[in-house]
Design a protein around this motif. Structure first.
Motif, short mmCIF file in Angstrom:
data_model
loop_
_atom_site.label_atom_id
_atom_site.label_comp_id
_atom_site.label_asym_id
_atom_site.label_seq_id
_atom_site.Cartn_x
_atom_site.Cartn_y
_atom_site.Cartn_z
N SER A 177 3.71 -4.06 -1.49
CA SER A 177 2.30 -3.86 -1.15
C SER A 177 1.89 -5.01 -0.24
O SER A 177 2.38 -6.14 -0.38
N TYR A 182 2.96 -5.77 -5.69
CA TYR A 182 3.94 -4.80 -6.19
C TYR A 182 5.11 -4.64 -5.23
O TYR A 182 4.96 -4.74 -4.00
N TYR A 184 7.98 -1.65 -4.39
CA TYR A 184 8.22 -0.22 -4.61
C TYR A 184 9.68 0.05 -4.26
O TYR A 184 10.13 -0.19 -3.15
N VAL A 195 8.05 1.02 -9.67
CA VAL A 195 7.07 0.05 -9.21
C VAL A 195 7.27 -1.21 -10.04
O VAL A 195 7.25 -1.17 -11.28
N VAL A 207 7.67 6.66 -10.66
CA VAL A 207 7.17 7.81 -9.91
C VAL A 207 8.31 8.79 -9.73
O VAL A 207 9.40 8.42 -9.27
N GLN A 225 -1.53 3.61 0.03
CA GLN A 225 -0.53 4.66 -0.12
C GLN A 225 0.89 4.11 0.05
O GLN A 225 1.10 3.13 0.76
N ASN A 240 0.00 7.10 -4.81
CA ASN A 240 -1.01 6.05 -4.85
C ASN A 240 -0.33 4.69 -5.01
O ASN A 240 0.44 4.48 -5.94
N ALA A 241 -0.63 3.76 -4.11
CA ALA A 241 0.01 2.44 -4.14
C ALA A 241 -0.52 1.55 -5.26
O ALA A 241 0.02 0.48 -5.51
N LYS A 242 -1.59 2.00 -5.93
CA LYS A 242 -2.21 1.22 -7.00
C LYS A 242 -2.20 2.03 -8.30
O LYS A 242 -2.03 3.26 -8.27
N PRO A 243 -2.38 1.39 -9.43
CA PRO A 243 -2.43 2.14 -10.69
C PRO A 243 -3.45 3.26 -10.61
O PRO A 243 -4.51 3.07 -10.04
N PHE A 245 -0.63 4.96 -9.87
CA PHE A 245 0.55 5.29 -9.05
C PHE A 245 0.86 6.78 -9.09
O PHE A 245 2.00 7.20 -9.12
#
Length: 485
Positions: A177, A182, A184, A195, A207, A225, A240-243, A245
């Motif tokens: 991120s 984070y 990924y 993540v 994910v 994203q 979603n790049a944030k919780p 996710f």
């Protein structure tokens, strides 16, 4: 009100508007300033069959030379060989002065000083690493060890492995991120993207991938994203790049979907996806995910990266041994630059060269510039239809490496790439490689040997023709794709 104050206020507002609308390129944050293209910038490409890293000046779109990390075949087969094999992955430090180059065949990460093009260190990791990238704070380098089940975390100062993050077998690539919170990590062998919290190296979320084969992953500069590609089924997933996710969208992008990256422009932020099976780059909005352009670029586009100001996107053409430069304002190819053999990962590094005239430690292409290109088409090809399969014969000196980007076949079926005695695919058939197509009827097929001499021999009685036939090497069927004139 003071007129001078008004002028100053207006000028400040215009600059602020320009910066906020046109700032921050991947993998950095949207708030970071754009860096206009200059002779200090470099486009680097990791080239798998020449074992080189090419260095290009984006102002002139001119190859400056290559950094040679290894020798061609069969020299690199020797048990006493010390160079790198299958130069493939690439990342760079936040200060833009160090490259981390992954060589799959020699299990290594080579650290290169961008100011001198010199190798600073080589760190050896586990079996078949794939990609490497720096954490945004520049303190760590994470390497996906795809032949095993972990991320090798390397200290960016000592170049020594600090620890390992255990993940499902076959981690394909990792990206971070923009805020560095984070990491990924997608998988090439299991249908799971993990993540990881960068602070404590713990997995915090999983994910689901729609297939087990993800080669590439990227995060949008706004940190909202994450996009990753699924090469075997020709799709691109977004989450979603944030919780929490959560999954956002899956796009059918096309056969041999390779890499994805982003360009932030005055018109918005766009995702550029390389589609190897159709020789195109597809462009999508990141707000409504609509497709806005399809750009023909050349044979087997692979790696992709934006310039520091988002005005261009560079694409490595794996079966054309070239870089394609795309103007993001028009989504047209504006330059094609010959480079080394089978470029994989691409990195545009702004301000990589303090002295733009420095060419030390760069060499000419040499034998790496010698490649023959062929195409295969269905025997009953419709008039005007583009041949679906591109073939490159990469010169190694004594022999060649053949690579075919095969499309247009039946899904999940066995085939043989072979040499036939006649142009129509009949006559004596000599198998070169057996393969199975993926769920969309595509495959990347490799073979090694004195193939050019056989295929291009001027003596009609000795000439052979490349074909693709269904079945097994011991009993191939009738050819379904044949070499075009």
């Amino acid at each position: 009100m003071n007129h001078q104050f008004l002028k100053t206020l207006l000028a400040t507002t215009v600059v602020a508007m320009s910066t906020s609308a046109f700032a921050g390129q991947a993998p950095g944050a949207a708030a970071a300033p754009d860096i206009p293209i200059s002779h200090h910038d470099r486009v680097f490409a990791a080239e798998q069959f020449s074992n080189t890293v090419s260095v290009t000046d984006p102002v002139d779109n001119k190859l400056l030379g290559v950094i040679r990390l290894g020798d061609p075949q069969p020299g690199n087969f020797s048990p006493l060989y010390k160079g790198q094999v299958l130069v493939h992955g690439m990342g760079y430090s936040p200060d833009h002065h160090t490259l981390a180059i992954v060589s799959i065949g020699s299990n290594s990460v080579t650290f290169i000083d961008t100011t001198t093009n010199a190798v600073k260190h080589v760190t050896y990791v586990g079996r078949s690493p794939h990609e490497a990238f720096y954490t945004p704070d520049g303190k760590e380098v994470w390497v996906t060890v795809r032949g095993e089940n972990y991320i090798s975390v390397i200290d960016a100062q000592s170049f020594k492995e600090m620890m390992r993050i255990e993940v499902p077998a076959g981690p394909g690539m990792q990206i971070f991120s923009p805020d560095g919170k984070y990491g990924y990590i997608c998988s090439s062998f299991n249908p799971e993207t993990d993540v990881v919290s960068v602070a404590d190296h713990q997995i915090v979320a999983k994910v689901k991938q729609e297939s087990p084969f993800c080669p590439n992953i990227a995060a949008t500069p706004d940190g909202e994203q994450v996009w990753f590609t699924l090469k075997d089924i020709g799709k691109t997933q977004i989450f979603n790049a944030k919780p929490p996710f959560n999954p956002i969208k899956t796009i059918d992008t096309g056969p041999i979907t390779n890499h994805v990256n982003f360009a932030k422009t005055l018109k918005g932020t766009f995702a550029y996806v390389t589609i190897g099976g159709t020789n195109q780059v597809k462009v999508y909005r990141t707000d409504d995910f609509s497709e806005v352009a399809t750009i023909p670029v050349g044979n087997l586009p692979h790696g992709i990266w934006p310039s520091g100001d988002g005005t261009r996107v560079y694409v490595g053409l794996e079966n054309a041994d070239a870089l394609a430069a795309i103007d993001t304002a028009t989504n047209k190819v504006i330059a094609n630059i010959p480079i080394g053999q089978a470029p994989q990962a691409i990195a545009y590094v702004p301000e990589a060269a303090p002295n733009p005239n420095d060419r030390q430690n760069l060499q000419s292409l040499g034998v790496a510039g010698q490649v023959a290109h062929l195409t295969l088409a269905p025997k009953k090809e419709a008039k005007g239809e583009k041949p679906p399969t591109s073939v490159s014969l990469f010169e190694q000196g004594l022999i060649q490496v053949l690579q075919a980007s095969v499309t247009g076949l039946e899904p999940k079926q066995h085939y043989v790439l072979a040499l036939a005695g006649k142009a129509d695919g009949t006559g004596a058939v000599e198998p070169l490689a057996a393969f199975m197509t993926n769920p969309v009827g595509s495959a990347i097929v490799n073979a090694t040997g004195p193939i050019r001499q056989l295929v291009q021999n001027s003596a009609k009685a000795e000439r052979r023709y490349l074909v693709i036939a269904p079945g097994e090497p011991s009993k191939p069927g009738a050819a379904v794709q044949v070499q075009t004139p």
